[in-house]
Design a protein around this motif. Structure first.
Motif, PDB file in Angstrom:
ATOM      1  N   SER A   1       1.036  -1.801   0.056  1.00 17.42           N
ATOM      2  CA  SER A   1      -0.188  -0.050  -0.160  1.00 17.42           C
ATOM      3  C   SER A   1       1.207   0.966  -0.372  1.00 17.42           C
ATOM      4  O   SER A   1       0.554   1.912  -0.583  1.00 17.42           O
TER       5      SER A   1
ATOM      6  N   GLY B   1       2.353   2.096  -3.841  1.00 20.46           N
ATOM      7  CA  GLY B   1       1.746   2.325  -4.585  1.00 20.46           C
ATOM      8  C   GLY B   1       1.088   3.478  -3.931  1.00 20.46           C
ATOM      9  O   GLY B   1       1.237   4.008  -5.140  1.00 20.46           O
TER      10      GLY B   1
ATOM     11  N   SER C   1       4.376   5.577  -5.575  1.00 20.29           N
ATOM     12  CA  SER C   1       3.964   5.852  -6.709  1.00 20.29           C
ATOM     13  C   SER C   1       3.261   6.834  -7.488  1.00 20.29           C
ATOM     14  O   SER C   1       3.372   7.320  -8.254  1.00 20.29           O
TER      15      SER C   1
ATOM     16  N   GLU D   1      -7.642   6.679  -7.788  1.00 17.67           N
ATOM     17  CA  GLU D   1      -6.920   7.855  -8.080  1.00 17.67           C
ATOM     18  C   GLU D   1      -7.243   9.045  -8.322  1.00 17.67           C
ATOM     19  O   GLU D   1      -6.323  10.099  -8.171  1.00 17.67           O
TER      20      GLU D   1
END
Length: 208
Positions: free
Chosen positions: A16, A19, A22, A112
């Motif tokens: 997590s 992620g 990134s 996102e």
């Protein structure tokens, strides 16, 4: 606020954390320094080493909870924006977290798009707290708001100008499901069309 160049991510789930790291680098489209910690104590140490521009915390950290970390670092902060990431769905917990004067509250199941919006919220210098629509929906239900959390989330996204198809994509569901939610919202609000539903939404927001 100034551009975000230094970020601390406190999450005991490595995948997590990586992620999120990134995604932030992708959104900011620049070289940023990210520092990862897997416990509340590590997060505190990184903060005391150097205050970041942004600190993202999971509430369920080992050794010292995310809430305990917030209580310690917020009074010391001069510039940092604090965003809580949680998988919880407890409105009472959300209220407790919001009392710590945080700057953002997101569900771990967020998209996102919501991460992008909270970053834009900060970089545009907007006042207040960015609250994930799904969190806001749960808070509304707790306070007697007539919509379910998902109905609130759909209406909140409508108020931002998203089409039904865009909302379906953001919430990972079908267009027909969104149309069903819209019909339920219309029935509860007494509105005859999208414009009246959004006007009703804003009226409720102002009077909450």
């Amino acid at each position: 606020m100034n551009s975000i160049t230094d970020v601390i991510i406190c999450d005991d789930h490595y995948i997590s954390a990586v992620g999120i790291e990134s995604l932030l680098k992708k959104i900011l489209n620049e070289k940023i320094r990210t520092r990862l910690s897997s416990s509340g104590e590590e997060g505190l140490a990184l903060f005391h080493e150097q205050e970041p521009d942004l600190m993202l915390l999971d509430l369920g950290l080992p050794k010292k909870s995310g809430l305990d970390v917030l209580k310690e670092v917020i009074p010391l902060s001069k510039k940092c924006k604090f965003v809580v990431l949680t998988g919880a769905d407890d409105p009472a917990l959300f209220q407790q977290v919001l009392k710590q004067n945080i700057h953002g509250l997101l569900r771990k199941s967020n998209s996102e798009q919501n991460i992008r919006e909270v970053i834009n919220f900060f970089e545009e210098g907007k006042a207040g707290v960015y609250i994930d629509p799904s969190v806001a929906g749960l808070l509304k239900v707790e306070s007697g708001f007539p919509l379910t959390p998902r109905e609130y989330e759909v209406l909140e996204l409508m108020s931002r100008g998203h089409t039904s198809q865009e909302i379906a994509d953001l919430l990972s569901c079908s267009l027909s499901t969104i149309k069903t939610y819209r019909m339920r919202i219309m029935n509860k609000s007494g509105a005859r069309n999208s414009s009246e539903m959004i006007a009703w939404f804003f009226k409720k927001e102002v009077n909450r």
